[in-house]
Scaffold this active site. Structure first.
Site, PDB file in Angstrom:
ATOM      1  CE  LYS A  94      36.049  -7.498  24.083  1.00  0.00           C
ATOM      2  NZ  LYS A  94      34.989  -6.630  23.606  1.00  0.00           N
ATOM      3  CE  LYS A 106      28.597  -8.834  25.748  1.00  0.00           C
ATOM      4  NZ  LYS A 106      29.679  -7.832  25.583  1.00  0.00           N
ATOM      5  CB  THR A 190      34.165   0.882  22.284  1.00  0.00           C
ATOM      6  OG1 THR A 190      33.573   0.362  23.465  1.00  0.00           O
ATOM      7  CG2 THR A 190      34.524  -0.269  21.365  1.00  0.00           C
ATOM      8  CB  SER A 348      32.858  -0.458  31.893  1.00  0.00           C
ATOM      9  OG  SER A 348      31.730  -0.234  31.106  1.00  0.00           O
TER      10      SER A 348
END
Ligand code: NAD
Length: 414
Positions: A94, A106, A190, A348
């Site tokens: 991404k 993550k 998102t 973000s």
């Protein structure tokens, strides 16, 4: 051969194919097929009944050749080490797709926040930060929200990290409340990114968004904002769902009413009697289908029955590799997760930039910058897919992995 439902190995397979198409040798795949770093931790939490429960948590850092790693923390009973590893690889992709100076990271904790009190959740959030504090930080690895984590949890985590660091560190984590250095527009980023992809995809296949019939699986952070944006735009949201079932109205659902009634976990269907199943929802006759809940929802079992013209993946990993191939062969345009849901990490990044500068942007500025990033990324990947005659997932992986591969080579790692 049985269909591969393992997110980690199926992601590895596409990364390998993408690297081969880009002309990299096996050593590059050996480097990128696993996270560089994976920490597993045990987090003791004092529960409200005074017992102690020990939770398992993870933090994966896929690759930091480009810059610090970045990615959300998931609180969910289904969290496993392999899931966190796969999600960290997707974050690398991404970040590469929307051209951010990050690698992928993550985190996750195996727990069920729906069964925990606010006090228990706060103690777990702080415990997680203490457990991973040595490998995270504003210039090392920057967490964010994911499934079942939110701005309040980010605030507790930021506070805990600031105590450990003995320094106010808003840039340690993103998705914070506005008063703690959050960015305008982060909570809906998102969904805004998915909306931009839907609009771009609709233009490519000639669907008029006014009156277009949309089905959305999941009514959480991503799905609910998306339903609102699309219905405000004039599209007809004819189906939505949550973990307990789905609602269908061919004339269009009243999204404002449903938003008003949903709880903080994205549950709303339990208030209704005439529900259908999630499987029925996915196969509804519609123009645009958006899986925005969990993984492995479109498989070889139901891909032949999907009636949408466009499938846009807001969730991570909702379509298996085999189903991707079936949809592509059937002429259905699939906009993959690593592109469609990149709006969250993009804003973000904007939040982190604003924290580093101590200077904050308006919602319009954030929205405009996000729009440009997403449209550029969509066009780039659509063109790679068309020119090479490959599906958009493989094209997105090629675009996404290229920067990290190049940076790793320049650094002399491979
Ligand atoms: P969320 O927790 O806010 O909402 C999840 C929704 O999915 C809820 O409505 C829940 O009821 C539903 N759901 C859960 N299990 C289900 C099941 N078995 N069948 C059908 N529905 C089910 O989560 P979210 O933040 O909206 O994220 C949804 C997806 O989007 C995830 O895959 C996540 O990784 C991805 N995503 C989210 C963001 C973000 O910023 N929120 C960013 C990128 C990707």
């Amino acid at each position: 051969m049985a269909e591969n439902l393992n997110l980690f190995t199926s992601t590895q397979a596409v990364v390998q194919e993408a690297l081969q198409k880009l002309g990299y040798d096996e050593a590059m795949y050996e480097l990128l097929k696993e996270p560089l770093r994976m920490l597993e931790v045990r987090i003791p939490v004092r529960m409200d009944d005074n017992t102690v429960k020990v939770f398992t948590g993870y933090r994966a850092q896929h690759n930091d050749a480009v810059g610090p790693t970045k990615g959300g923390v998931r609180f969910h009973p289904g969290v496993t080490d392999e899931e966190v590893k796969a999600l960290s690889m997707w974050m690398t992709l991404k970040c590469g797709i929307v051209d951010l100076p990050y690698g992928g990271g993550k985190g996750g904790v195996t727990c069920d926040p729906r069964e925990m009190s606010m006090g228990e959740l706060e103690r777990l959030s702080r415990g997680y930060v203490r457990a991973v504090s040595q490998i995270v930080g504003p210039t090392k690895d920057i967490p964010a929200p994911d499934v079942f984590t939110n701005a309040q949890i980010m605030a507790w985590m930021m506070d805990e990290y600031s105590r450990i660091d003995e320094f106010n560190s808003p840039g340690f984590i993103t998705g914070k409340p506005l008063v703690l250095g959050g960015s305008q527009g982060r909570d809906r980023a998102t969904a805004q990114g998915v909306t931009i992809c839907i609009n771009e995809a609709a233009k490519k296949v000639g669907i008029d968004m006014t009156g277009a019939r949309v089905v959305i699986q999941g009514f959480g952070n991503a799905g609910s904002f998306l339903a609102k944006f699309l219905s405000d735009q004039g599209a007809k949201v004819i189906g939505i769902s949550d973990a307990y079932g789905a609602l269908h109205d061919p004339n269009g659902l009243d999204i404002d009413y449903l938003l008003d009634r949903r709880d903080s976990f994205g549950t709303v269907t339990t208030l209704f009697e005439n529900t259908i199943s999630n499987q029925e929802l996915l196969e509804l006759d519609c123009d645009i289908l958006v899986p925005a809940a969990i993984e492995n929802q479109i498989t070889s079992d139901n891909a032949h029955n999907i009636k949408a013209t466009i499938v846009v993946e807001a969730a991570n990993g909702p379509t298996t590799s085999e189903a991707t191939k079936i949809l592509h062969d059937r002429g259905i345009l699939l906009v993959p997760d690593v592109l469609a849901s990149a709006g969250g990490v993009t804003v973000s990044y904007f939040e982190w930039v604003q924290n580093n500068q101590g200077y904050y942007w308006t919602e319009e500025e954030v929205s405009e910058k996000l729009h440009k990033k997403m449209v550029d990324a969509f066009e780039n990947i659509y063109n790679v897919a068309s020119t090479r005659n490959i599906n958009m997932r493989l094209a997105a992986y090629m675009v996404g992995v290229r920067r990290t591969a190049e940076a790793s080579r320049f650094r002399g790692w491979v």
